[in-house]
Design a protein around this motif. Structure first.
Motif, PDB file in Angstrom:
ATOM      1  N   ASP A 113       0.864  -1.171   0.000  1.00 25.57           N
ATOM      2  CA  ASP A 113       0.000   0.000   0.000  1.00 25.57           C
ATOM      3  C   ASP A 113       0.911   1.234   0.000  1.00 25.57           C
ATOM      4  OD1 ASP A 113      -2.777   1.266   0.940  1.00 25.57           O
ATOM      5  OD2 ASP A 113      -1.146   2.168   2.087  1.00 25.57           O
ATOM      6  N   PRO A 114       0.666   2.210  -0.892  1.00 23.75           N
ATOM      7  CA  PRO A 114       1.612   3.332  -1.016  1.00 23.75           C
ATOM      8  C   PRO A 114       1.588   4.313   0.151  1.00 23.75           C
ATOM      9  CG  PRO A 114      -0.261   3.623  -2.486  1.00 23.75           C
ATOM     10  CD  PRO A 114      -0.422   2.270  -1.863  1.00 23.75           C
ATOM     11  N   VAL A 115       0.617   4.215   1.034  1.00 21.15           N
ATOM     12  CA  VAL A 115       0.555   5.149   2.163  1.00 21.15           C
ATOM     13  C   VAL A 115       1.183   4.533   3.419  1.00 21.15           C
ATOM     14  CG1 VAL A 115      -0.970   6.481   3.663  1.00 21.15           C
ATOM     15  CG2 VAL A 115      -1.459   6.327   1.207  1.00 21.15           C
ATOM     16  N   SER A 116       0.804   3.290   3.733  1.00 27.36           N
ATOM     17  CA  SER A 116       1.336   2.649   4.943  1.00 27.36           C
ATOM     18  C   SER A 116       2.653   1.930   4.664  1.00 27.36           C
ATOM     19  CB  SER A 116       0.331   1.633   5.483  1.00 27.36           C
ATOM     20  OG  SER A 116       0.244   0.517   4.613  1.00 27.36           O
ATOM     21  N   TYR A 117       2.961   1.669   3.398  1.00 28.31           N
ATOM     22  CA  TYR A 117       4.148   0.917   2.943  1.00 28.31           C
ATOM     23  C   TYR A 117       4.067  -0.566   3.334  1.00 28.31           C
ATOM     24  CZ  TYR A 117       5.900   5.663   2.443  1.00 28.31           C
ATOM     25  OH  TYR A 117       6.027   6.977   2.113  1.00 28.31           O
ATOM     26  N   ASN A 118       2.955  -0.972   3.914  1.00 28.58           N
ATOM     27  CA  ASN A 118       2.792  -2.372   4.307  1.00 28.58           C
ATOM     28  C   ASN A 118       2.113  -3.179   3.205  1.00 28.58           C
ATOM     29  OD1 ASN A 118       4.013  -2.379   6.835  1.00 28.58           O
ATOM     30  ND2 ASN A 118       2.180  -1.559   7.838  1.00 28.58           N
ATOM     31  N   ILE A 119       2.206  -4.491   3.323  1.00 29.48           N
ATOM     32  CA  ILE A 119       1.637  -5.402   2.321  1.00 29.48           C
ATOM     33  C   ILE A 119       0.158  -5.060   2.088  1.00 29.48           C
ATOM     34  CG2 ILE A 119       0.924  -7.224   3.963  1.00 29.48           C
ATOM     35  CD1 ILE A 119       2.191  -9.230   1.876  1.00 29.48           C
ATOM     36  N   ASN A 120      -0.240  -5.099   0.833  1.00 36.20           N
ATOM     37  CA  ASN A 120      -1.601  -4.755   0.454  1.00 36.20           C
ATOM     38  C   ASN A 120      -2.472  -6.018   0.463  1.00 36.20           C
ATOM     39  OD1 ASN A 120      -3.955  -4.059  -0.824  1.00 36.20           O
ATOM     40  ND2 ASN A 120      -2.952  -2.835  -2.417  1.00 36.20           N
ATOM     41  N   PRO A 121      -3.438  -6.099   1.383  1.00 35.54           N
ATOM     42  CA  PRO A 121      -4.273  -7.311   1.475  1.00 35.54           C
ATOM     43  C   PRO A 121      -4.960  -7.663   0.148  1.00 35.54           C
ATOM     44  CG  PRO A 121      -4.667  -5.890   3.350  1.00 35.54           C
ATOM     45  CD  PRO A 121      -3.806  -5.111   2.410  1.00 35.54           C
ATOM     46  N   ASP A 122      -5.319  -6.653  -0.633  1.00 36.68           N
ATOM     47  CA  ASP A 122      -5.949  -6.932  -1.933  1.00 36.68           C
ATOM     48  C   ASP A 122      -4.993  -7.684  -2.854  1.00 36.68           C
ATOM     49  OD1 ASP A 122      -8.216  -5.646  -1.106  1.00 36.68           O
ATOM     50  OD2 ASP A 122      -7.647  -3.714  -1.997  1.00 36.68           O
ATOM     51  N   ALA A 123      -3.711  -7.341  -2.776  1.00 32.85           N
ATOM     52  CA  ALA A 123      -2.710  -8.016  -3.612  1.00 32.85           C
ATOM     53  C   ALA A 123      -2.524  -9.467  -3.160  1.00 32.85           C
ATOM     54  CB  ALA A 123      -1.381  -7.264  -3.547  1.00 32.85           C
ATOM     55  N   ILE A 124      -2.625  -9.701  -1.855  1.00 35.91           N
ATOM     56  CA  ILE A 124      -2.537 -11.076  -1.331  1.00 35.91           C
ATOM     57  C   ILE A 124      -3.703 -11.893  -1.890  1.00 35.91           C
ATOM     58  CG2 ILE A 124      -2.579 -12.551   0.732  1.00 35.91           C
ATOM     59  CD1 ILE A 124      -1.573 -10.195   2.385  1.00 35.91           C
ATOM     60  N   LEU A 125      -4.876 -11.315  -1.765  1.00 42.21           N
ATOM     61  CA  LEU A 125      -6.098 -12.000  -2.192  1.00 42.21           C
ATOM     62  C   LEU A 125      -6.068 -12.280  -3.693  1.00 42.21           C
ATOM     63  CD1 LEU A 125      -8.548 -12.990  -0.693  1.00 42.21           C
ATOM     64  CD2 LEU A 125      -9.701 -10.835  -1.223  1.00 42.21           C
ATOM     65  N   LYS A 126      -5.605 -11.307  -4.443  1.00 40.74           N
ATOM     66  CA  LYS A 126      -5.552 -11.452  -5.896  1.00 40.74           C
ATOM     67  C   LYS A 126      -4.672 -12.647  -6.260  1.00 40.74           C
ATOM     68  CE  LYS A 126      -5.052  -8.767 -10.088  1.00 40.74           C
ATOM     69  NZ  LYS A 126      -4.434  -7.605 -10.716  1.00 40.74           N
ATOM     70  N   TYR A 127      -3.533 -12.754  -5.592  1.00 40.77           N
ATOM     71  CA  TYR A 127      -2.639 -13.883  -5.889  1.00 40.77           C
ATOM     72  C   TYR A 127      -3.289 -15.206  -5.506  1.00 40.77           C
ATOM     73  CZ  TYR A 127       1.126 -17.192  -5.953  1.00 40.77           C
ATOM     74  OH  TYR A 127       1.871 -18.317  -6.223  1.00 40.77           O
ATOM     75  N   LEU A 128      -3.897 -15.245  -4.331  1.00 42.49           N
ATOM     76  CA  LEU A 128      -4.513 -16.495  -3.861  1.00 42.49           C
ATOM     77  C   LEU A 128      -5.628 -16.959  -4.799  1.00 42.49           C
ATOM     78  CD1 LEU A 128      -4.541 -15.761  -0.042  1.00 42.49           C
ATOM     79  CD2 LEU A 128      -3.362 -17.670  -1.144  1.00 42.49           C
ATOM     80  N   MET A 338       7.220 -13.624  -8.209  1.00 38.04           N
ATOM     81  CA  MET A 338       6.563 -12.327  -8.174  1.00 38.04           C
ATOM     82  C   MET A 338       5.472 -12.363  -9.238  1.00 38.04           C
ATOM     83  SD  MET A 338       8.417  -8.693  -7.968  1.00 38.04           S
ATOM     84  CE  MET A 338       8.416  -8.379  -9.702  1.00 38.04           C
ATOM     85  N   PRO A 339       4.238 -12.663  -8.813  1.00 38.55           N
ATOM     86  CA  PRO A 339       3.164 -12.871  -9.787  1.00 38.55           C
ATOM     87  C   PRO A 339       2.851 -11.641 -10.628  1.00 38.55           C
ATOM     88  CG  PRO A 339       2.313 -12.955  -7.524  1.00 38.55           C
ATOM     89  CD  PRO A 339       3.792 -12.917  -7.430  1.00 38.55           C
ATOM     90  N   GLU A 340       3.039 -10.470 -10.056  1.00 35.53           N
ATOM     91  CA  GLU A 340       2.721  -9.220 -10.754  1.00 35.53           C
ATOM     92  C   GLU A 340       3.795  -8.197 -10.441  1.00 35.53           C
ATOM     93  OE1 GLU A 340      -1.233  -7.682 -10.043  1.00 35.53           O
ATOM     94  OE2 GLU A 340      -1.734  -8.891 -11.808  1.00 35.53           O
ATOM     95  N   PRO A 341       3.971  -7.211 -11.336  1.00 35.34           N
ATOM     96  CA  PRO A 341       4.929  -6.151 -10.997  1.00 35.34           C
ATOM     97  C   PRO A 341       4.547  -5.482  -9.683  1.00 35.34           C
ATOM     98  CG  PRO A 341       4.087  -5.869 -13.245  1.00 35.34           C
ATOM     99  CD  PRO A 341       3.291  -6.975 -12.634  1.00 35.34           C
ATOM    100  N   VAL A 342       5.548  -5.153  -8.874  1.00 32.52           N
ATOM    101  CA  VAL A 342       5.261  -4.499  -7.589  1.00 32.52           C
ATOM    102  C   VAL A 342       5.606  -3.015  -7.716  1.00 32.52           C
ATOM    103  CG1 VAL A 342       5.424  -6.565  -6.153  1.00 32.52           C
ATOM    104  CG2 VAL A 342       7.494  -5.332  -6.716  1.00 32.52           C
ATOM    105  N   VAL A 343       4.761  -2.333  -8.437  1.00 31.11           N
ATOM    106  CA  VAL A 343       5.010  -0.942  -8.823  1.00 31.11           C
ATOM    107  C   VAL A 343       5.173  -0.030  -7.612  1.00 31.11           C
ATOM    108  CG1 VAL A 343       4.065   0.969 -10.160  1.00 31.11           C
ATOM    109  CG2 VAL A 343       3.615  -1.375 -10.878  1.00 31.11           C
ATOM    110  N   GLU A 344       4.279  -0.201  -6.649  1.00 32.41           N
ATOM    111  CA  GLU A 344       4.309   0.694  -5.480  1.00 32.41           C
ATOM    112  C   GLU A 344       5.558   0.471  -4.636  1.00 32.41           C
ATOM    113  OE1 GLU A 344       2.561   3.195  -5.153  1.00 32.41           O
ATOM    114  OE2 GLU A 344       0.877   2.785  -6.488  1.00 32.41           O
ATOM    115  N   ALA A 345       5.966  -0.763  -4.503  1.00 29.83           N
ATOM    116  CA  ALA A 345       7.168  -1.055  -3.716  1.00 29.83           C
ATOM    117  C   ALA A 345       8.399  -0.437  -4.385  1.00 29.83           C
ATOM    118  CB  ALA A 345       7.339  -2.563  -3.553  1.00 29.83           C
TER     119      ALA A 345
END
Ligand code: PLP
Length: 380
Positions: A113-128, A338-345
């Protein structure tokens, strides 16, 4: 003025009596390995976190490895296999991902997440949703900079997909999510007592927290070679105990940690107030439960390094945590997914800058830093 990121000498002077007394006690009893202070610290932290078990160990990195190995062993194998996947953030200290490799599993990096810098739960879910979910064994949320991850969303995902959660609490001792202490929410938590952390010792140290009796028992055996009996072992273990002397120092410093975290939060609030008006800066969110192990701003327009140099000339230390994402490091080449580009990271790695945040920082020092930053942006 000369302002380091954190002044450990000043901290020592501030609590010198407590620490000297604690160390002297160890010199007298000479119980260097698993001495009484280790148990005492484990109990203190257990009560503080409101968890069933805390096991001291030799570093935060080993805490992550120990917890992961314990999950694998509980599931019936000494190590994970490379088929087993563990989801984590690419925007963290190397140790998070490296520990996954050491446990035998494959790290899967998803974006932040670009604000908290922590893992984005939506990205986790998308991969799963897109993968053979049964390959995924767990998630390691990292509470980066002392900012709590969205544990509600992560716990929900973990339940749905039957995954373990190992919280990387290395930067967030004393932090909370809602009313729960960080490190008490997942199946286990890994803490670091590296000197610069919110609770730090005089060398390396760490701790595993867990509500799970089996994980606690396995971890306890792994720190001392892998058996209940040191001379007749069952698992491939480590020598990863927490030193008695480090535990004694941590016990002395523990009494200050809440006060110091409160000061960190105050400093962060003031930074935010003073820097909010500056156009080129994005201040961190003042999330409830965050402990500001780091105070990290974001500088737009590729002026980050320029600001860092400007502050350095004024003897103000700053740090970039972290200049590279994990997937950009050679060690993870062909070893991580890395299933998708991690643009925000990747963007964060180019734009973040951590400013000094010392719980004992004086108002004059704080003024000096803020004035310098304002001057830099006015010059533009
Ligand atoms: C410091 C840190 C670690 C490792 O802790 P050590 O005690 O240095 O081994 C792991 N993860 C994160 C996010 C850290 O900041």
């Amino acid at each position: 003025m000369n302002i380091p990121m954190l002044d450990l000498k000043r901290q020592y002077q501030y609590m010198k009596n407590d620490i000297d007394t604690a160390i002297r006690k160890c010199l007298e009893h000479q119980l260097w390995i698993m001495g009484p202070e280790v148990k005492e610290l484990e109990q203190k932290v257990r009560e503080f976190l409101e968890v069933k078990h805390c096991i001291g160990c030799c570093s935060g990195t080993e805490a992550i490895v120990l917890a992961l190995r314990s999950f694998a062993i509980k599931n019936g194998s000494e190590f994970f296999s490379t088929e087993d996947e563990i989801i984590c953030t690419p925007f963290t200290f190397t140790a998070t991902g490296d520990s996954i490799l050491r446990s035998g599993a494959t790290p899967v990096f998803v974006d932040i997440d670009p604000v908290s810098y922590n893992i984005n739960p939506d990205a986790i879910l998308k991969y799963l949703k897109s993968c053979f979910a049964n390959k995924v064994k767990g998630i390691i949320p990292v509470h980066l900079y002392g900012t709590p991850c969205d544990m509600e969303a992560i716990v929900e995902i973990a339940k749905k997909y039957n995954l373990f959660i190992l919280e990387d609490v290395a930067q967030a001792f004393g932090g909370k999510w809602k009313n729960k202490m960080l490190g008490s929410i997942g199946n286990a938590g890994a803490f670091s007592f590296f000197p610069s952390k919110t609770l730090g010792c005089f060398g390396d140290g760490g701790m595993v927290s867990t509500q799970d009796n089996d994980i606690a028992e396995i971890t306890m055996s792994l720190i001392k070679h892998g058996g209940k009996d040191k001379y007749n072992v069952e698992h491939i273990g480590y020598n990863a105990r927490l030193d008695t002397i480090q535990a004694s120092i941590l016990l002395a410093k523990f009494n200050y940690v809440e006060k110091f975290n409160a000061r960190r939060i105050k400093i962060a609030q003031r930074y935010n107030e003073e820097l909010a008006e500056i156009k080129g800066i994005q201040c961190p969110p003042l999330l409830e439960g965050a402990v500001f192990h780091q105070y990290t701003i974001r500088i737009k327009d590729e002026r980050r390094n320029e600001l860092q140099t400007f502050l350095k000339e004024k003897s103000i230390a700053t740090m970039v945590y972290y200049p590279f994402c994990l997937h950009q490091m050679k060690v993870f080449e062909n070893r991580a997914k890395m299933p998708e580009p991690v643009v925000e990271a990747e963007k964060a790695a180019k734009e973040v800058l951590s400013l000094p945040i010392d719980p004992l920082m004086t108002a004059e020092e704080h003024d000096y830093i803020i004035t310098a930053i304002i001057e830099f942006f006015r010059k533009k």
